[in-house]
Each structure stands twice: as structure tokens, then as C-alpha cells.
Design a protein around this motif. Structure first.
Motif, PDB file in Angstrom:
ATOM      1  N   GLY A  84       0.822  -1.217   0.000  1.00 25.57           N
ATOM      2  CA  GLY A  84       0.000   0.000   0.000  1.00 25.57           C
ATOM      3  C   GLY A  84       0.847   1.254   0.000  1.00 25.57           C
ATOM      4  N   ILE A  85       1.891   1.267   0.842  1.00 26.10           N
ATOM      5  CA  ILE A  85       2.751   2.460   0.926  1.00 26.10           C
ATOM      6  C   ILE A  85       3.537   2.661  -0.373  1.00 26.10           C
ATOM      7  N   VAL A  86       4.062   1.564  -0.929  1.00 25.77           N
ATOM      8  CA  VAL A  86       4.840   1.683  -2.178  1.00 25.77           C
ATOM      9  C   VAL A  86       3.938   2.237  -3.293  1.00 25.77           C
ATOM     10  N   MET A  87       2.697   1.727  -3.359  1.00 28.51           N
ATOM     11  CA  MET A  87       1.782   2.205  -4.404  1.00 28.51           C
ATOM     12  C   MET A  87       1.458   3.685  -4.224  1.00 28.51           C
ATOM     13  N   LEU A  88       1.181   4.047  -2.995  1.00 29.11           N
ATOM     14  CA  LEU A  88       0.734   5.412  -2.720  1.00 29.11           C
ATOM     15  C   LEU A  88       1.897   6.413  -2.742  1.00 29.11           C
ATOM     16  N   ALA A  89       2.950   6.103  -1.981  1.00 27.85           N
ATOM     17  CA  ALA A  89       4.086   7.038  -1.900  1.00 27.85           C
ATOM     18  C   ALA A  89       4.827   7.119  -3.227  1.00 27.85           C
ATOM     19  N   GLY A  90       4.956   5.976  -3.904  1.00 29.95           N
ATOM     20  CA  GLY A  90       5.682   5.954  -5.175  1.00 29.95           C
ATOM     21  C   GLY A  90       4.988   6.746  -6.264  1.00 29.95           C
ATOM     22  N   GLY A 101      -9.937   7.170 -20.177  1.00 28.67           N
ATOM     23  CA  GLY A 101      -8.631   7.847 -20.165  1.00 28.67           C
ATOM     24  C   GLY A 101      -7.772   7.448 -21.345  1.00 28.67           C
ATOM     25  N   SER A 102      -7.747   6.150 -21.655  1.00 25.15           N
ATOM     26  CA  SER A 102      -6.903   5.667 -22.758  1.00 25.15           C
ATOM     27  C   SER A 102      -7.360   6.247 -24.094  1.00 25.15           C
ATOM     28  N   CYS A 103      -8.661   6.583 -24.186  1.00 27.01           N
ATOM     29  CA  CYS A 103      -9.183   7.127 -25.444  1.00 27.01           C
ATOM     30  C   CYS A 103      -8.557   8.487 -25.758  1.00 27.01           C
ATOM     31  N   GLN A 104      -8.240   9.245 -24.717  1.00 27.69           N
ATOM     32  CA  GLN A 104      -7.600  10.547 -24.965  1.00 27.69           C
ATOM     33  C   GLN A 104      -6.215  10.356 -25.582  1.00 27.69           C
ATOM     34  N   ARG A 129      -3.806   5.231 -15.019  1.00 33.35           N
ATOM     35  CA  ARG A 129      -3.089   4.323 -14.108  1.00 33.35           C
ATOM     36  C   ARG A 129      -2.666   5.037 -12.829  1.00 33.35           C
ATOM     37  N   ARG A 130      -2.333   6.329 -12.940  1.00 36.17           N
ATOM     38  CA  ARG A 130      -1.961   7.084 -11.742  1.00 36.17           C
ATOM     39  C   ARG A 130      -3.137   7.173 -10.776  1.00 36.17           C
ATOM     40  N   VAL A 131      -4.308   7.426 -11.324  1.00 39.99           N
ATOM     41  CA  VAL A 131      -5.517   7.500 -10.488  1.00 39.99           C
ATOM     42  C   VAL A 131      -5.786   6.125  -9.868  1.00 39.99           C
ATOM     43  N   ALA A 132      -5.695   5.086 -10.708  1.00 38.16           N
ATOM     44  CA  ALA A 132      -5.944   3.717 -10.233  1.00 38.16           C
ATOM     45  C   ALA A 132      -4.955   3.335  -9.139  1.00 38.16           C
ATOM     46  N   ARG A 133      -3.732   3.801  -9.292  1.00 38.45           N
ATOM     47  CA  ARG A 133      -2.691   3.464  -8.329  1.00 38.45           C
ATOM     48  C   ARG A 133      -2.983   4.076  -6.956  1.00 38.45           C
ATOM     49  N   VAL A 134      -3.413   5.320  -6.959  1.00 38.21           N
ATOM     50  CA  VAL A 134      -3.758   5.985  -5.695  1.00 38.21           C
ATOM     51  C   VAL A 134      -4.945   5.265  -5.052  1.00 38.21           C
ATOM     52  N   LEU A 135      -5.936   4.963  -5.869  1.00 38.63           N
ATOM     53  CA  LEU A 135      -7.124   4.257  -5.379  1.00 38.63           C
ATOM     54  C   LEU A 135      -6.742   2.896  -4.794  1.00 38.63           C
ATOM     55  N   GLY A 136      -5.909   2.161  -5.526  1.00 33.41           N
ATOM     56  CA  GLY A 136      -5.466   0.837  -5.076  1.00 33.41           C
ATOM     57  C   GLY A 136      -4.674   0.911  -3.785  1.00 33.41           C
ATOM     58  N   GLY A 137      -3.755   1.880  -3.711  1.00 31.54           N
ATOM     59  CA  GLY A 137      -2.939   2.042  -2.500  1.00 31.54           C
ATOM     60  C   GLY A 137      -3.801   2.326  -1.284  1.00 31.54           C
ATOM     61  N   PRO A 157       9.820   2.789 -30.427  1.00 24.55           N
ATOM     62  CA  PRO A 157       9.769   4.201 -30.061  1.00 24.55           C
ATOM     63  C   PRO A 157      11.088   4.632 -29.428  1.00 24.55           C
ATOM     64  N   ARG A 158      11.555   5.794 -29.851  1.00 27.06           N
ATOM     65  CA  ARG A 158      12.800   6.303 -29.264  1.00 27.06           C
ATOM     66  C   ARG A 158      12.482   7.454 -28.322  1.00 27.06           C
ATOM     67  N   GLY A 159      13.518   8.026 -27.745  1.00 24.53           N
ATOM     68  CA  GLY A 159      13.325   9.170 -26.875  1.00 24.53           C
ATOM     69  C   GLY A 159      12.471   8.817 -25.673  1.00 24.53           C
ATOM     70  N   SER A 160      12.818   7.714 -25.031  1.00 23.15           N
ATOM     71  CA  SER A 160      11.981   7.210 -23.947  1.00 23.15           C
ATOM     72  C   SER A 160      11.917   8.190 -22.779  1.00 23.15           C
ATOM     73  N   HIS A 161      10.818   8.154 -22.132  1.00 16.80           N
ATOM     74  CA  HIS A 161      10.592   9.040 -21.011  1.00 16.80           C
ATOM     75  C   HIS A 161      10.096   8.195 -19.852  1.00 16.80           C
ATOM     76  N   THR A 162      10.779   8.262 -18.768  1.00 16.35           N
ATOM     77  CA  THR A 162      10.371   7.477 -17.623  1.00 16.35           C
ATOM     78  C   THR A 162       9.615   8.370 -16.660  1.00 16.35           C
ATOM     79  N   ALA A 163       8.441   7.964 -16.320  1.00 13.19           N
ATOM     80  CA  ALA A 163       7.637   8.804 -15.431  1.00 13.19           C
ATOM     81  C   ALA A 163       7.274   8.051 -14.165  1.00 13.19           C
ATOM     82  N   CYS A 164       6.881   8.813 -13.203  1.00 14.82           N
ATOM     83  CA  CYS A 164       6.437   8.251 -11.940  1.00 14.82           C
ATOM     84  C   CYS A 164       4.966   7.910 -12.078  1.00 14.82           C
ATOM     85  N   LEU A 165       4.687   6.633 -12.184  1.00 12.46           N
ATOM     86  CA  LEU A 165       3.287   6.236 -12.381  1.00 12.46           C
ATOM     87  C   LEU A 165       2.600   6.034 -11.045  1.00 12.46           C
TER      88      LEU A 165
END
Lengths: 148, 149
Positions: A46-52, B63-66, A87-95, B141-149
Motif C-alpha cells: 500500500g505504501i509503495v503504491m501510494l508514496a511511489g 482515459g486511454s481514449c484521450q 493508471r496514476r488514479v488507479a494506483r492511488v485508489l489501489g494504494g 519508439p525512441r526518446g523514452s521518457h520514464t515517469a512516476c506512475l
């Protein structure tokens, strides 16, 4: 063909799937072990999902992929266009749901697993099949509502 | 503990089997649809614009539709392909005709308005280019971008 690689940002799918797989496996292990281990694993996930979500170094599963598994070529990095906002929204909800489960279980409520199990199923479907179960339910709900 | 392990194993097997079967059915239906002409009502809508192009099934709260819309707009701007947007929740007859289980879904068609491929979920820019015959292979795809999901 275009000289541009993509019209939208691309994201590391390997790290995302590893994060999801690790979360689902730890939840399953927690359910099997029960007791203190159960609470500890639920709290960690839960913490990893939420804090991350808000501070990415806290996502220890992704950190493991980026710092160890991908550089050592144990896992290949795969970048794809993805819908990360949902996925960001889902992640917060899941956490939040997993932490609520941990609190309920800690206070003696055996039904606490309902939330965590539902979250684990959603995570599993997205990790294994890139399938958003909530989106599926929302789509059919909307379609049924309009038909009625 | 053994009981719980059995529950987890059974649940995992059921989920895997169900999802696997659904995926297989979708794959079989998508293959069966290849080469089939678009329904006449859609062909009429496309009469002015013609093919090749993409039918894009979307939902208003998806969301994916956007993301998919951005990819398709880019594709249309780059290659002049036709993109026909269809609200899958409003036009459920068309959605059923193409086995739309969830959105987004993209249906690629050629100049003769025959189906070339059906993609369930977010379709990649490079994959659509290949299906439309605009590229020979899907580019990484090039120019990868890593984000905080």
C-alpha cells in the motif's frame, strides 16, 4: 513514415509490469501467510503504491528494475505509448484500498481482504493482459445506462 | 495456510483461464473480420473521404481514449488517413458488429473499405502505420521518457 517516434510520451512498460507483478505476488503471499506477515506485506504494498505515485524513489519495485534488472539485462526495457494518467488514479485508489484492508485486518475485521483482493485482481489483469477491468465495467455501465 | 494457498492458486487459475479464453475469442473474431467490407452505413459515411483509414471506437469517460485520439490525430496529420470517430456507448450496433468489449478499439481499413485489422486497447502509432501499409515494420519508439506512475 514519420521522423518522429511517437505522438505521445512513451513509458517503460517493463518497470510498470514488474511493479504490478510484485504487488500482486506480495498480496497473495500475505494472504497465504496471514498474521503479522499479512499486515506487514499489505502495508508495504500500500505504501509503495501510494508514496511511489508522488515520489518515485519510494517505488522500490521500479527502482529495482531501473537500477538492477534492466542494466544487468535480466529484464529488457520496453517503451510504449501508454495511458499513464488513468493508471496514476488507479494506483492511488489501489494504494488507499490496500491500506484500508491492512487497518481493517489489524483491528480484527476478517473482511478486510475484500478490498485488497479486488485490487489484486485489477492489478493482475492490467499486468498480464493490459486489460483495464474498471474501464471495462465503466464502458458496459455507460452502454447499459444509455440503452435504458 | 494450506487452505489459503489453495484459494490463491484456484483464483489465479480461474482468472488466467477466463482472460486467456476471452483474448483467444477476440483474436479469432478479429482474424475472421479481415478482408470483410465495412457495413454499408459506415461506407456511406466514408464515401466522401475514402480509405485507407481507421474507425475509432471511444467512450466519453475513457482515459486511454484521450491518448488514442492524440495518436490518431497525429497519424491523420502525417499521412492524411481518414479517421472516423464512433462513440461506442451511443452507437452500440456498430460496436457489437466489431466485438467492442471495451474502449478504445481501432479498426483499420484499406482503400476498398475492407477491414485490415482490429485492435483492442491502446494502439501504438507505429503498429497502426504498419497496418495501414505506411511502414513495413513496427518501429521501436525512441526518446523514452520514464515517469512516476
Amino acid at each position: 513514415m514519420s521522423s518522429h517516434p511517437a505522438s505521445t510520451e512513451v513509458f517503460d512498460v517493463t518497470a510498470r509490469k514488474f511493479h504490478q507483478a510484485a504487488s500482486a505476488v506480495l498480496l497473495a503471499v500475505g494472504f497465504i501467510l496471514s498474521g503479522r506477515a499479512e499486515l506487514a506485506l499489505l502495508t508495504i504494498v500500500g505504501i509503495v503504491m501510494l508514496a511511489g505515485r508522488f515520489w518515485w524513489p519510494a517505488d522500490i519495485f521500479r527502482q529495482l528494475v531501473w537500477r538492477v534488472l534492466e542494466p544487468a539485462h535480466i529484464l529488457p526495457r520496453i517503451d510504449r505509448q501508454e495511458d499513464h494518467e488513468t493508471r496514476r488514479v488507479a494506483r492511488v485508489l489501489g494504494g488507499v484500498l490496500i491500506l484500508i484492508s491492512a487497518i481493517v485486518l489489524a483491528t480484527g475485521g476478517s473482511w478486510g481482504w475484500v478490498f485488497a483482493a479486488a485490487t489484486a485482481v485489477l492489478i493482475f489483469f492490467d499486468a498480464a493482459f493490459d486489460f483495464c477491468l474498471l474501464c471495462f465495467l465503466a464502458y458496459w455501465g455507460s452502454r447499459t445506462f444509455r440503452a435504458a | 495456510m494450506v487452505e489459503r494457498a489453495l484459494i490463491v492458486t484456484t483464483a489465479f487459475a480461474v482468472l488466467l483461464l477466463t482472460a486467456g479464453l476471452v483474448k483467444l475469442l477476440i483474436h479469432i473474431k478479429a482474424n475472421a473480420a479481415r478482408g470483410v467490407e465495412l457495413p454499408s452505413e459506415l461506407s456511406e459515411r466514408l464515401a466522401q473521404r475514402g480509405g485507407p483509414g481507421v474507425l475509432y471506437f471511444y467512450g466519453s469517460h475513457c482515459g486511454s481514449c484521450q491518448q488514442q485520439a492524440k495518436i490518431l490525430h497525429r497519424l491523420a496529420a502525417e499521412h492524411g488517413v481518414t479517421v472516423l470517430q464512433i462513440d461506442a456507448t451511443r452507437e452500440s450496433a456498430f460496436a457489437s458488429a466489431f466485438s467492442v468489449l471495451s474502449v478504445p478499439v481501432t479498426v483499420v481499413f484499406d482503400e476498398a473499405l475492407r477491414v485490415q485489422g482490429i485492435n483492442h486497447g491502446l494502439s501504438q502509432h507505429a503498429d497502426l502505420e504498419v497496418q495501414l501499409g505506411l511502414a513495413t515494420h513496427a518501429a521501436e519508439p525512441r526518446g523514452s521518457h520514464t515517469a512516476c506512475l
